[in-house]
Design an enzyme around this catalytic site. Structure first.
Site, PDB file in Angstrom:
ATOM      1  N   ASP A 245       0.838  -1.197   0.000  1.00 38.17           N
ATOM      2  CA  ASP A 245       0.000   0.000   0.000  1.00 38.17           C
ATOM      3  C   ASP A 245       0.874   1.249   0.000  1.00 38.17           C
ATOM      4  O   ASP A 245       1.980   1.239   0.570  1.00 38.17           O
ATOM      5  CB  ASP A 245      -0.895   0.028   1.238  1.00 38.17           C
ATOM      6  CG  ASP A 245      -1.993  -1.025   1.196  1.00 38.17           C
ATOM      7  OD1 ASP A 245      -2.272  -1.541   0.097  1.00 38.17           O
ATOM      8  OD2 ASP A 245      -2.560  -1.333   2.259  1.00 38.17           O
TER       9      ASP A 245
ATOM     10  N   TYR B 210       5.337  -8.630   8.971  1.00 33.93           N
ATOM     11  CA  TYR B 210       5.039  -7.208   9.123  1.00 33.93           C
ATOM     12  C   TYR B 210       5.174  -6.770  10.578  1.00 33.93           C
ATOM     13  O   TYR B 210       4.950  -7.559  11.499  1.00 33.93           O
ATOM     14  CB  TYR B 210       3.598  -6.909   8.696  1.00 33.93           C
ATOM     15  CG  TYR B 210       3.283  -7.196   7.250  1.00 33.93           C
ATOM     16  CD1 TYR B 210       3.400  -6.203   6.279  1.00 33.93           C
ATOM     17  CD2 TYR B 210       2.849  -8.456   6.857  1.00 33.93           C
ATOM     18  CE1 TYR B 210       3.086  -6.455   4.953  1.00 33.93           C
ATOM     19  CE2 TYR B 210       2.539  -8.731   5.530  1.00 33.93           C
ATOM     20  CZ  TYR B 210       2.656  -7.722   4.585  1.00 33.93           C
ATOM     21  OH  TYR B 210       2.350  -7.991   3.272  1.00 33.93           O
TER      22      TYR B 210
ATOM     23  N   ARG C  49      -4.595  -4.732   7.256  1.00 35.56           N
ATOM     24  CA  ARG C  49      -5.680  -3.803   7.593  1.00 35.56           C
ATOM     25  C   ARG C  49      -6.927  -4.557   8.047  1.00 35.56           C
ATOM     26  O   ARG C  49      -7.621  -4.131   8.973  1.00 35.56           O
ATOM     27  CB  ARG C  49      -6.013  -2.927   6.383  1.00 35.56           C
ATOM     28  CG  ARG C  49      -4.998  -1.813   6.146  1.00 35.56           C
ATOM     29  CD  ARG C  49      -5.349  -1.008   4.908  1.00 35.56           C
ATOM     30  NE  ARG C  49      -5.158  -1.772   3.678  1.00 35.56           N
ATOM     31  CZ  ARG C  49      -6.000  -1.787   2.651  1.00 35.56           C
ATOM     32  NH1 ARG C  49      -7.129  -1.106   2.715  1.00 35.56           N
ATOM     33  NH2 ARG C  49      -5.729  -2.480   1.566  1.00 35.56           N
TER      34      ARG C  49
END
Length: 297
Positions: A39, A67, A174
């Protein structure tokens, strides 16, 4: 033209496509592709292949990604990150204990189904979901099988939570933030995301755009370096046959013991050490064959 792969440290605030466009201009290379988009707001590892190295993209293992994420409870946006408009707010997080937060976050380890966010590049009836979302259209999304191999809490300082997670391909962090918040009976928004690993690409080995500006193509890896595949060597007299993409048999190899299952891919080299092709072990008409699939000569 040149062939090579770069492990780029993408900064936040630029799309993966825009960064690749800048790299193509910088390195004067028309052909380039990436191994897994990030993103625009996210930072971290982005594998970029140039020239004939783009042939390796389908063979690069990106089944696991890692992540570091920061999220904030009590707020939700339409994009699930800070790029979007705030659509919900609450103070439910104020009643949470550290142990409740820890239990909720760690409960997401393992196989599960996840609903992708509306602001994503997935297709729906010929359109990207984010194209529909920008027009105010929300559609039902099918949940997808994902796996969270590891999730570790780094900090709880409510309403802020920081965690590290290793996840399967196709996992949206997300969406994970959304689901963690919902489990805690509150809203959540992702405030920071750093990809520290994508397959064999690791953040400690990455290079920045600015470093490539200084050192140029010298920082690129050869096309085969990021490939985690067995290596085998063709005899000199069979070099041209392999370079032409013709099938090979066991007697054509320097190695007498080729340990490959049917369907396995491998890297083919010349006796001088020159990389020739990504190849595959096949069986046709009961004969074991070794087929160069992607030739780099």
């Amino acid at each position: 033209m040149f062939d090579g792969t770069a492990n780029i440290l993408k900064p936040p605030g630029i799309s993966s496509f825009a960064l690749i466009k800048k790299l193509r201009w910088l390195l004067d290379e028309k052909t380039a592709g990436h191994t897994g988009t990030l993103d625009p707001a996210a930072a971290g590892v982005l594998g970029v292949c140039f020239g004939r190295a783009t042939k390796t993209i389908p063979f690069l293992d990106d089944s696991r990604k890692e992540y570091i994420c920061e999220m904030k409870l009590g707020t939700r946006t339409d994009t699930l990150d800070l790029e979007g408009e705030v659509i919900r707010e609450d103070l439910n997080w104020n009643q949470l204990s550290q142990s409740e937060v820890k239990a909720a976050v760690l409960s997401f380890k393992g196989e599960q189904k996840q609903v992708p966010p509306m602001y994503s590049a997935l297709h729906y009836q010929g359109k990207r979901l984010y194209q529909l979302a920008r027009r105010g259209i929300v559609v039902e999304r099918e949940s997808r099988e994902i796996e969270i191999f590891m999730i570790e809490l780094l900090e709880i300082n409510l309403p802020i939570i920081r965690f590290k997670a290793e996840v399967s391909r196709g996992t949206y962090i997300r969406s994970l933030v959304r689901d963690i918040a919902e489990k805690l009976n509150t809203n959540g928004v992702m405030t920071f995301l750093l990809r520290t690993k994508s397959g064999l690409f690791k953040i400690e080995d990455s290079v920045s755009y600015e470093e490539i500006e200084v050192e140029g193509k010298d920082l690129l890896q050869t096309p085969h370096e990021p490939l985690n595949l067995p290596h085998y060597t063709i005899k000199d007299e069979e070099y041209q046959r392999a370079a032409n993409g013709n099938y090979l048999i066991k007697d054509n190899f320097v190695e007498t013991d080729i340990k490959l299952d049917i369907g396995d891919y491998f890297l083919l080299f010349s006796e001088s050490g020159k990389f020739i092709a990504i190849s595959q072990h096949l069986v046709k008409d009961n004969y074991h064959l070794y087929q160069p699939l992607k030739v780099f000569i």
